[in-house]
Motif scaffolding. Structure first.
Motif, PDB file in Angstrom:
ATOM      1  N   TYR A  63       0.824  -1.202   0.000  1.00  0.00           N
ATOM      2  CA  TYR A  63       0.000   0.000   0.000  1.00  0.00           C
ATOM      3  C   TYR A  63       0.863   1.259   0.000  1.00  0.00           C
ATOM      4  O   TYR A  63       0.504   2.262  -0.618  1.00  0.00           O
ATOM      5  N   GLY A  64       1.987   1.207   0.722  1.00  0.00           N
ATOM      6  CA  GLY A  64       2.889   2.355   0.746  1.00  0.00           C
ATOM      7  C   GLY A  64       3.400   2.694  -0.644  1.00  0.00           C
ATOM      8  O   GLY A  64       3.415   3.869  -1.040  1.00  0.00           O
ATOM      9  N   LEU A  65       3.775   1.677  -1.397  1.00  0.00           N
ATOM     10  CA  LEU A  65       4.264   1.900  -2.757  1.00  0.00           C
ATOM     11  C   LEU A  65       3.145   2.424  -3.657  1.00  0.00           C
ATOM     12  O   LEU A  65       3.369   3.349  -4.442  1.00  0.00           O
ATOM     13  N   ARG A  66       1.937   1.867  -3.526  1.00  0.00           N
ATOM     14  CA  ARG A  66       0.806   2.362  -4.318  1.00  0.00           C
ATOM     15  C   ARG A  66       0.495   3.819  -3.999  1.00  0.00           C
ATOM     16  O   ARG A  66       0.217   4.622  -4.892  1.00  0.00           O
ATOM     17  N   ALA A  67       0.543   4.157  -2.712  1.00  0.00           N
ATOM     18  CA  ALA A  67       0.242   5.534  -2.307  1.00  0.00           C
ATOM     19  C   ALA A  67       1.308   6.498  -2.809  1.00  0.00           C
ATOM     20  O   ALA A  67       0.991   7.601  -3.275  1.00  0.00           O
ATOM     21  N   LEU A  68       2.568   6.104  -2.746  1.00  0.00           N
ATOM     22  CA  LEU A  68       3.646   6.959  -3.256  1.00  0.00           C
ATOM     23  C   LEU A  68       3.531   7.136  -4.765  1.00  0.00           C
ATOM     24  O   LEU A  68       3.745   8.229  -5.289  1.00  0.00           O
ATOM     25  N   PHE A  69       3.197   6.061  -5.457  1.00  0.00           N
ATOM     26  CA  PHE A  69       2.945   6.166  -6.903  1.00  0.00           C
ATOM     27  C   PHE A  69       1.825   7.171  -7.144  1.00  0.00           C
ATOM     28  O   PHE A  69       1.932   8.030  -8.019  1.00  0.00           O
ATOM     29  N   ASP A  70       0.758   7.075  -6.374  1.00  0.00           N
ATOM     30  CA  ASP A  70      -0.389   7.969  -6.538  1.00  0.00           C
ATOM     31  C   ASP A  70       0.025   9.431  -6.376  1.00  0.00           C
ATOM     32  O   ASP A  70      -0.372  10.283  -7.156  1.00  0.00           O
ATOM     33  N   ILE A  71       0.829   9.699  -5.363  1.00  0.00           N
ATOM     34  CA  ILE A  71       1.298  11.074  -5.134  1.00  0.00           C
ATOM     35  C   ILE A  71       2.141  11.542  -6.312  1.00  0.00           C
ATOM     36  O   ILE A  71       1.942  12.640  -6.833  1.00  0.00           O
ATOM     37  N   ALA A  72       3.084  10.713  -6.736  1.00  0.00           N
ATOM     38  CA  ALA A  72       3.972  11.086  -7.851  1.00  0.00           C
ATOM     39  C   ALA A  72       3.182  11.266  -9.143  1.00  0.00           C
ATOM     40  O   ALA A  72       3.443  12.192  -9.915  1.00  0.00           O
ATOM     41  N   VAL A  84      11.359   1.982  -0.243  1.00  0.00           N
ATOM     42  CA  VAL A  84       9.995   1.915   0.303  1.00  0.00           C
ATOM     43  C   VAL A  84       9.829   0.652   1.138  1.00  0.00           C
ATOM     44  O   VAL A  84       9.291   0.690   2.252  1.00  0.00           O
ATOM     45  N   ILE A  85      10.297  -0.470   0.633  1.00  0.00           N
ATOM     46  CA  ILE A  85      10.186  -1.731   1.377  1.00  0.00           C
ATOM     47  C   ILE A  85      10.962  -1.643   2.687  1.00  0.00           C
ATOM     48  O   ILE A  85      10.468  -2.044   3.743  1.00  0.00           O
ATOM     49  N   GLU A  86      12.166  -1.109   2.635  1.00  0.00           N
ATOM     50  CA  GLU A  86      12.970  -1.003   3.856  1.00  0.00           C
ATOM     51  C   GLU A  86      12.342  -0.037   4.858  1.00  0.00           C
ATOM     52  O   GLU A  86      12.435  -0.251   6.063  1.00  0.00           O
ATOM     53  N   ALA A  87      11.673   1.003   4.374  1.00  0.00           N
ATOM     54  CA  ALA A  87      11.011   1.955   5.276  1.00  0.00           C
ATOM     55  C   ALA A  87       9.772   1.343   5.925  1.00  0.00           C
ATOM     56  O   ALA A  87       9.428   1.694   7.052  1.00  0.00           O
ATOM     57  N   THR A  88       9.114   0.424   5.246  1.00  0.00           N
ATOM     58  CA  THR A  88       7.878  -0.147   5.769  1.00  0.00           C
ATOM     59  C   THR A  88       8.077  -1.517   6.411  1.00  0.00           C
ATOM     60  O   THR A  88       7.392  -1.850   7.377  1.00  0.00           O
ATOM     61  N   GLU A  89       8.988  -2.313   5.895  1.00  0.00           N
ATOM     62  CA  GLU A  89       9.189  -3.674   6.401  1.00  0.00           C
ATOM     63  C   GLU A  89      10.398  -3.796   7.329  1.00  0.00           C
ATOM     64  O   GLU A  89      10.449  -4.698   8.149  1.00  0.00           O
ATOM     65  N   GLY A  90      11.384  -2.941   7.132  1.00  0.00           N
ATOM     66  CA  GLY A  90      12.605  -3.036   7.927  1.00  0.00           C
ATOM     67  C   GLY A  90      13.790  -3.541   7.117  1.00  0.00           C
ATOM     68  O   GLY A  90      14.865  -2.995   7.193  1.00  0.00           O
ATOM     69  N   ASP A  91      13.609  -4.575   6.326  1.00  0.00           N
ATOM     70  CA  ASP A  91      14.688  -5.060   5.459  1.00  0.00           C
ATOM     71  C   ASP A  91      14.095  -5.916   4.352  1.00  0.00           C
ATOM     72  O   ASP A  91      12.900  -6.161   4.331  1.00  0.00           O
ATOM     73  N   THR A  92      14.950  -6.368   3.460  1.00  0.00           N
ATOM     74  CA  THR A  92      14.490  -7.207   2.351  1.00  0.00           C
ATOM     75  C   THR A  92      15.112  -8.596   2.413  1.00  0.00           C
ATOM     76  O   THR A  92      15.183  -9.286   1.407  1.00  0.00           O
ATOM     77  N   LEU A  93      15.544  -9.016   3.599  1.00  0.00           N
ATOM     78  CA  LEU A  93      16.193 -10.319   3.736  1.00  0.00           C
ATOM     79  C   LEU A  93      15.185 -11.455   3.576  1.00  0.00           C
ATOM     80  O   LEU A  93      14.095 -11.405   4.141  1.00  0.00           O
ATOM     81  N   LEU A  94      15.575 -12.462   2.831  1.00  0.00           N
ATOM     82  CA  LEU A  94      14.724 -13.638   2.675  1.00  0.00           C
ATOM     83  C   LEU A  94      14.775 -14.511   3.922  1.00  0.00           C
ATOM     84  O   LEU A  94      13.779 -15.097   4.325  1.00  0.00           O
ATOM     85  N   VAL A  95      15.952 -14.630   4.515  1.00  0.00           N
ATOM     86  CA  VAL A  95      16.142 -15.390   5.760  1.00  0.00           C
ATOM     87  C   VAL A  95      17.028 -14.582   6.699  1.00  0.00           C
ATOM     88  O   VAL A  95      17.903 -13.832   6.255  1.00  0.00           O
ATOM     89  N   ASP A  96      16.796 -14.728   7.984  1.00  0.00           N
ATOM     90  CA  ASP A  96      17.509 -13.924   8.969  1.00  0.00           C
ATOM     91  C   ASP A  96      19.022 -14.165   8.991  1.00  0.00           C
ATOM     92  O   ASP A  96      19.786 -13.244   9.245  1.00  0.00           O
ATOM     93  N   CYS A  97      19.451 -15.384   8.731  1.00  0.00           N
ATOM     94  CA  CYS A  97      20.880 -15.691   8.885  1.00  0.00           C
ATOM     95  C   CYS A  97      21.761 -14.900   7.913  1.00  0.00           C
ATOM     96  O   CYS A  97      22.927 -14.664   8.189  1.00  0.00           O
ATOM     97  N   THR A  98      21.211 -14.455   6.793  1.00  0.00           N
ATOM     98  CA  THR A  98      22.035 -13.705   5.847  1.00  0.00           C
ATOM     99  C   THR A  98      22.264 -12.273   6.291  1.00  0.00           C
ATOM    100  O   THR A  98      23.157 -11.611   5.784  1.00  0.00           O
ATOM    101  N   GLY A  99      21.503 -11.806   7.262  1.00  0.00           N
ATOM    102  CA  GLY A  99      21.666 -10.443   7.757  1.00  0.00           C
ATOM    103  C   GLY A  99      22.581 -10.364   8.962  1.00  0.00           C
ATOM    104  O   GLY A  99      22.901  -9.281   9.437  1.00  0.00           O
ATOM    105  N   ARG A 100      22.995 -11.495   9.447  1.00  0.00           N
ATOM    106  CA  ARG A 100      23.854 -11.520  10.631  1.00  0.00           C
ATOM    107  C   ARG A 100      25.308 -11.314  10.249  1.00  0.00           C
ATOM    108  O   ARG A 100      25.712 -11.563   9.115  1.00  0.00           O
ATOM    109  N   LYS A 101      26.071 -10.903  11.240  1.00  0.00           N
ATOM    110  CA  LYS A 101      27.526 -10.776  11.040  1.00  0.00           C
ATOM    111  C   LYS A 101      28.137 -12.167  11.002  1.00  0.00           C
ATOM    112  O   LYS A 101      27.610 -13.109  11.590  1.00  0.00           O
ATOM    113  N   LYS A 102      29.241 -12.279  10.306  1.00  0.00           N
ATOM    114  CA  LYS A 102      29.948 -13.564  10.233  1.00  0.00           C
ATOM    115  C   LYS A 102      30.269 -14.037  11.644  1.00  0.00           C
ATOM    116  O   LYS A 102      30.685 -13.268  12.491  1.00  0.00           O
TER     117      LYS A 102
END
Length: 152
Positions: A9-18, A79-97
């Motif tokens: 919805y955030g992306l649709r609304a931003l598209f609408d504004i633009a 937009v996804i990062e602002a609304t969801e937090g991140d775009t990681l498919l699985v948590d382990c890929t976002g962790r430090k080595k």
């Protein structure tokens, strides 16, 4: 990966504004009507988008929401990062080595890392300007804001 309604919805609304308002402020009830999204839910989504510097608001009778950056600078990933937090498919890929007990011995970890990289590359390549161009090619009619039209 399943995106929530916040990012969709955030992306649709931003598209609408633009697409419909350009550089003029757009009122939430107009966005809500055109995109069939609850105004209360839009307010919640817009708070996160404002916090991340994607949207800005103006109070008053001529107020509303407008983009804080140009449409070509706002990517789907932002937009996804602002609304969801991140775009990681699985948590382990976002962790430090070293934080995952399977680091260096997990055969699937590289699959998730490569998938994330390709997905982020795609999301970075699509901007609000891209969506506006697609809207034009689909024949979506623009709705001009009549608050700013004066007749003599």
């Amino acid at each position: 990966m399943r995106l929530s309604t916040k990012s969709r919805y955030g992306l649709r609304a931003l598209f609408d504004i633009a697409y419909n308002a350009g550089s003029q402020p757009a009122q939430i009830q107009d966005i809500s009507r055109r995109q069939d999204i609850s105004p209360r839910y839009l307010e919640q989504i817009f708070q996160g988008l404002k916090k991340h510097g994607i949207l800005k608001s103006k109070r008053g009778p001529q107020g509303g929401y407008c983009l804080a950056k140009s449409p070509e600078e706002i990517t789907v990933r932002a937009v996804i990062e602002a609304t969801e937090g991140d775009t990681l498919l699985v948590d382990c890929t976002g962790r430090k080595k070293g934080e995952c007990s399977f680091d260096g011995s997990c055969v699937t970890q590289t699959v998730w890392e490569e998938s994330n990289a390709k997905l982020n590359e795609f999301f970075d390549s699509v901007t609000l300007k891209t969506l506006c161009e697609r809207g034009e090619s689909l024949g979506i009619k623009r709705e001009q804001d009549h608050r700013f039209m004066y007749f003599i």
